[in-house]
Design an enzyme around this catalytic site. Structure first.
Site, PDB file in Angstrom:
ATOM      1  CG  LEU A   1       2.776  11.435  18.704  1.00  0.00           C
ATOM      2  CD1 LEU A   1       3.226  12.589  18.787  1.00  0.00           C
ATOM      3  CD2 LEU A   1       1.274  11.518  18.235  1.00  0.00           C
TER       4      LEU A   1
ATOM      5  CE  LYS B   1     -15.567  -0.369   4.535  1.00  0.00           C
ATOM      6  NZ  LYS B   1     -17.081  -0.712   4.111  1.00  0.00           N
TER       7      LYS B   1
ATOM      8  CE  LYS C   1       2.295 -12.246  21.236  1.00  0.00           C
ATOM      9  NZ  LYS C   1       1.621 -13.633  21.463  1.00  0.00           N
ATOM     10  N   PRO C   2       4.777 -13.969  18.390  1.00  0.00           N
ATOM     11  CG  PRO C   2       5.797 -16.448  18.136  1.00  0.00           C
ATOM     12  CD  PRO C   2       6.121 -15.071  18.645  1.00  0.00           C
TER      13      PRO C   2
ATOM     14  N   GLY D   1      -9.171  -7.814  10.501  1.00  0.00           N
ATOM     15  CA  GLY D   1     -10.120  -8.538   9.963  1.00  0.00           C
ATOM     16  C   GLY D   1     -10.659  -8.546   8.594  1.00  0.00           C
TER      17      GLY D   1
ATOM     18  CD  GLU E   1      -1.003 -17.473  25.086  1.00  0.00           C
ATOM     19  OE1 GLU E   1      -1.975 -17.136  25.006  1.00  0.00           O
ATOM     20  OE2 GLU E   1      -0.313 -17.865  25.955  1.00  0.00           O
TER      21      GLU E   1
ATOM     22  CD  GLU F   1      -1.957  -5.250   6.158  1.00  0.00           C
ATOM     23  OE1 GLU F   1      -2.977  -5.535   5.912  1.00  0.00           O
ATOM     24  OE2 GLU F   1      -1.214  -4.540   5.790  1.00  0.00           O
TER      25      GLU F   1
ATOM     26  CB  CYS G   1      -7.586 -11.684   6.828  1.00  0.00           C
ATOM     27  SG  CYS G   1      -6.094 -11.637   5.818  1.00  0.00           S
TER      28      CYS G   1
HETATM   29  P1  NAP Z   1      -5.598 -11.513  17.551  1.00  0.00           P
HETATM   30  O1  NAP Z   1      -6.268 -12.398  18.772  1.00  0.00           O
HETATM   31  O2  NAP Z   1      -6.004 -10.333  17.495  1.00  0.00           O
HETATM   32  O3  NAP Z   1      -4.035 -12.059  17.988  1.00  0.00           O
HETATM   33  C1  NAP Z   1      -2.912 -11.454  16.926  1.00  0.00           C
HETATM   34  C2  NAP Z   1      -1.540 -11.175  17.756  1.00  0.00           C
HETATM   35  O4  NAP Z   1      -1.749 -10.378  18.640  1.00  0.00           O
HETATM   36  C3  NAP Z   1      -1.130 -12.640  18.616  1.00  0.00           C
HETATM   37  O5  NAP Z   1       0.170 -12.801  18.493  1.00  0.00           O
HETATM   38  C4  NAP Z   1      -1.754 -12.005  19.992  1.00  0.00           C
HETATM   39  O6  NAP Z   1      -1.176 -12.926  20.959  1.00  0.00           O
HETATM   40  C5  NAP Z   1      -1.527 -10.874  20.013  1.00  0.00           C
HETATM   41  N1  NAP Z   1      -1.993 -10.098  21.039  1.00  0.00           N
HETATM   42  C6  NAP Z   1      -3.269 -10.132  21.789  1.00  0.00           C
HETATM   43  N2  NAP Z   1      -3.923  -9.348  22.594  1.00  0.00           N
HETATM   44  C7  NAP Z   1      -2.754  -8.444  22.414  1.00  0.00           C
HETATM   45  C8  NAP Z   1      -2.848  -7.052  23.026  1.00  0.00           C
HETATM   46  N3  NAP Z   1      -3.427  -6.788  24.004  1.00  0.00           N
HETATM   47  N4  NAP Z   1      -1.620  -6.309  22.469  1.00  0.00           N
HETATM   48  C9  NAP Z   1      -0.963  -6.902  21.650  1.00  0.00           C
HETATM   49  N5  NAP Z   1      -0.641  -8.104  20.830  1.00  0.00           N
HETATM   50  C10 NAP Z   1      -1.819  -8.621  21.545  1.00  0.00           C
HETATM   51  O7  NAP Z   1      -5.760 -12.402  16.505  1.00  0.00           O
HETATM   52  P2  NAP Z   1      -5.698 -14.066  15.728  1.00  0.00           P
HETATM   53  O8  NAP Z   1      -7.191 -14.786  16.562  1.00  0.00           O
HETATM   54  O9  NAP Z   1      -4.436 -14.661  16.015  1.00  0.00           O
HETATM   55  O10 NAP Z   1      -5.818 -13.936  14.301  1.00  0.00           O
HETATM   56  C11 NAP Z   1      -6.994 -13.938  13.587  1.00  0.00           C
HETATM   57  C12 NAP Z   1      -7.314 -12.552  13.232  1.00  0.00           C
HETATM   58  O11 NAP Z   1      -6.188 -12.025  12.377  1.00  0.00           O
HETATM   59  C13 NAP Z   1      -8.468 -12.190  12.198  1.00  0.00           C
HETATM   60  O12 NAP Z   1      -9.283 -11.289  12.487  1.00  0.00           O
HETATM   61  C14 NAP Z   1      -7.884 -12.105  11.012  1.00  0.00           C
HETATM   62  O13 NAP Z   1      -8.664 -11.566   9.818  1.00  0.00           O
HETATM   63  C15 NAP Z   1      -6.700 -11.235  10.964  1.00  0.00           C
HETATM   64  N6  NAP Z   1      -5.815 -11.312  10.025  1.00  0.00           N
HETATM   65  C16 NAP Z   1      -5.712 -10.463   9.389  1.00  0.00           C
HETATM   66  C17 NAP Z   1      -4.670 -10.252   8.238  1.00  0.00           C
HETATM   67  C18 NAP Z   1      -4.669  -9.237   7.259  1.00  0.00           C
HETATM   68  O14 NAP Z   1      -3.463  -9.363   6.762  1.00  0.00           O
HETATM   69  N7  NAP Z   1      -5.168  -8.099   7.077  1.00  0.00           N
HETATM   70  C19 NAP Z   1      -4.111 -11.629   8.007  1.00  0.00           C
HETATM   71  C20 NAP Z   1      -4.424 -12.837   8.783  1.00  0.00           C
HETATM   72  C21 NAP Z   1      -5.281 -12.572   9.749  1.00  0.00           C
HETATM   73  P3  NAP Z   1      -1.942 -14.127  21.396  1.00  0.00           P
HETATM   74  O15 NAP Z   1      -2.011 -15.204  20.479  1.00  0.00           O
HETATM   75  O16 NAP Z   1      -0.944 -14.610  22.570  1.00  0.00           O
HETATM   76  O17 NAP Z   1      -3.097 -13.810  22.204  1.00  0.00           O
END
Ligand code: NAP
Length: 487
Positions: A249, A457, A180-181, A257, A183, A255, A289
């Site tokens: 479980l 963390k 699921k990528p 923020g 939106e 991964e 991130c």
């Molecule tokens: P997000 O809002 O958390 O969304 C990520 C994915 O989760 C999207 O496919 C989203 O779908 C889905 N999602 C939303 N609500 C959900 C739920 N309740 N249950 C399951 N899936 C759900 O993050 P984003 O704004 O796309 O990406 C930015 C964030 O990603 C930043 O915090 C960034 O730091 C983090 N990030 C971390 C890494 C790492 O490796 N640590 C790498 C890149 C990005 P929808 O788009 O349809 O809402």
């Protein structure tokens, strides 16, 4: 006016080897962040579509997991090869969908995704059991088994790299996938589904469902036939997923923020540090991130370094992401730009001084924001403590090594950190003390698929890349076989 989609035909869900409309018949517009105009529409998948995808992945698991590592390796190598042949289409999709400069989608995003498939294609051949000698009159056979159906949920900012970093190890280990990528940025996933099919990945092994995470998320995560979750995204959603997965479980690799501290000591090569600091906070328009968004500078060079940075950043090429000379494209959405501005305003309200940027840019109807540098921001400001996810650098001065470490470790995140210094012993001491899972000395964001990647963390649990990632997608089973002592 609408732009032209990079997809050859209408985007459809990919379930059990078939292309399908969403069961509810709804579609969602996809917008080019560089112009604010529609470039495509995609199916708005439903929980019924998710159920069908999970059922297809479950049905495909026995055959895929029974293949030898060598067979899976051959197919994954073919995936890498086909992605390479279609690199330009993938690069254009990421550029139009996310607003990433074409320079980087051609040079970094798609090649890095290809490397993930190549690397785990090689590791697929190494995944085997082992035999342990024990003090018992017995030998133990330790088997490695795939988990089953893995839900791969990916964020908007690096669609292909983060899909590949989950799919490649999970498929290499013999799992099947429901993907699921995000939106806002799903376009390249449709190209990936085509590549996987053309490479010979059997029907049902990879399934693509686009749709709203908030509605599909809990349903997919809690589904009894989903064995594990591989998630990259925000800490808020990651914690929600971990709690839903925890209730049954099942493992959830998260991964999340970050707000990386980049520590520049007075003995650092100043020219090199300037380049590193700028790249670390403007790359991917700060929607990274691993962004080096918190600059910690040793006081004797604070004013000099800030002066050079403030003079340099307005010259970093900013503009249309399809221009090959562009380094900074737009933010992904107006919502994201509003959030960035709110945190910049907060930094100023807390006592910070903007020395570069600080306000949105009005350009082509896109969501542009200039590189912004804010000095004198107190450590407890939300702009320091939280993830900004825009091209914003907060600057804090420090006097001692201990103070630099304390400031660097003072937020709830712990993903990336950097140390710029000419003193190797100092670099080793400081990196040992930093609570961040990915660190660099005299550089930033040097990454390789063989090197484990993940946070401390609130930046998440689990590791991507490296042999560690492959093991994430397996469980061990030990069989201890009695060997009677020789009479
Ligand atoms: P997000 O809002 O958390 O969304 C990520 C994915 O989760 C999207 O496919 C989203 O779908 C889905 N999602 C939303 N609500 C959900 C739920 N309740 N249950 C399951 N899936 C759900 O993050 P984003 O704004 O796309 O990406 C930015 C964030 O990603 C930043 O915090 C960034 O730091 C983090 N990030 C971390 C890494 C790492 O490796 N640590 C790498 C890149 C990005 P929808 O788009 O349809 O809402």
């Amino acid at each position: 006016m609408s732009g032209t989609s990079v997809l050859a035909g209408p985007a459809k869900l990919y379930i059990g080897g078939e292309w399908a409309e969403a069961s509810g018949g709804e579609r969602r517009d996809i917008v080019d962040p560089a112009t604010g105009t529609k470039i495509a529409d995609v199916p708005e998948g439903t929980t019924a579509d998710a159920d069908a995808a999970i059922a297809a992945a479950k049905a495909a698991f026995p055959e895929w997991s029974a293949k030898s590592g060598r067979e899976r390796s051959r197919i994954l190598n073919r995936v890498a090869q086909l992605m390479g042949e279609r690199l330009e289409a993938f690069a254009q999709a990421e550029t139009q969908d996310v607003g990433k400069p074409i320079l980087f989608t051609r040079m970094i995003d798609i090649p890095t995704a290809i490397e993930q498939f190549e690397y785990f294609a090689a590791l697929a051949q190494t995944l085997d059991g082992s035999v342990r000698e024990t003090p018992l009159p017995a030998l133990s056979l330790v088997r490695r088994e795939p988990l089953g159906v893995v839900a791969a949920i990916t964020p908007f900012n690096f669609p292909m790299i983060l899909a590949a970093s989950k799919l490649a190890p999970a498929l290499a280990a013999g799992n099947t996938i429901v993907h699921k990528p995000a939106e806002d940025t799903p376009l390249s996933a449709f190209l990936l589904a085509e590549v996987l099919a053309d490479a010979g990945v059997p029907s049902g092994v990879y399934n693509l469902v686009t749709g709203p995470g908030a509605e599909l998320g809990d349903h997919i995560v809690a589904h009894p036939d989903v064995a594990a979750i591989a998630f990259t995204g925000s800490t808020t959603v990651g914690k929600r997923i971990a709690s839903v997965a925890g209730a049954s479980l099942k493992p959830a690799m998260t991964e999340l923020g970050g707000n990386g501290a980049n520590i520049v000591f007075a003995d650092a090569d100043l020219d090199a540090a300037v380049t590193t600091v700028i790249n670390a906070f403007v790359y991917n328009t700060g929607q990274f991130c691993m962004s080096g968004t918190r600059l910690l500078v040793e006081r004797p060079i604070h004013d000099t370094l800030v002066g050079i940075l403030a003079g340099a950043v307005p010259h970093v090429p900013l503009g249309s992401p399809s221009d090959p000379g562009t380094v900074i494209g737009p933010l992904v959405s107006e919502r994201q730009r509003t959030r960035v501005q709110r945190l910049v305003d907060q930094a100023v309200a807390d006592g910070g001084t903007v020395v570069a940027g600080g306000a949105p840019l009005d350009l082509d109807g896109g969501y542009y924001y200039p590189p912004t540098i804010i000095t004198g921001v107190p450590n407890d400001s939300e702009a320091v403590q939280e993830e900004i996810f825009g091209p914003v650098l907060t600057v804090q001065a420090f006097d001692t090594e201990a103070e630099a470490i304390e400031l660097a470790n003072s937020t709830r995140y712990g993903l990336a950190a950097g140390v710029q210094t000419a003193d190797a012993a100092k670099a080793l001491r400081v990196t040992k003390a930093l609570k961040a899972g990915v660190q660099w000395v005299n550089g930033w964001a040097m990454l390789d698929p063989s090197v484990p990647f993940g946070g401390y963390k609130d930046s998440g649990l689990g590791r991507e890349s490296g042999p560690e990632a492959l093991l994430n997608y397996t469980r061990s089973k030990s069989v201890t076989i009695s060997v009677p002592p020789a009479s």
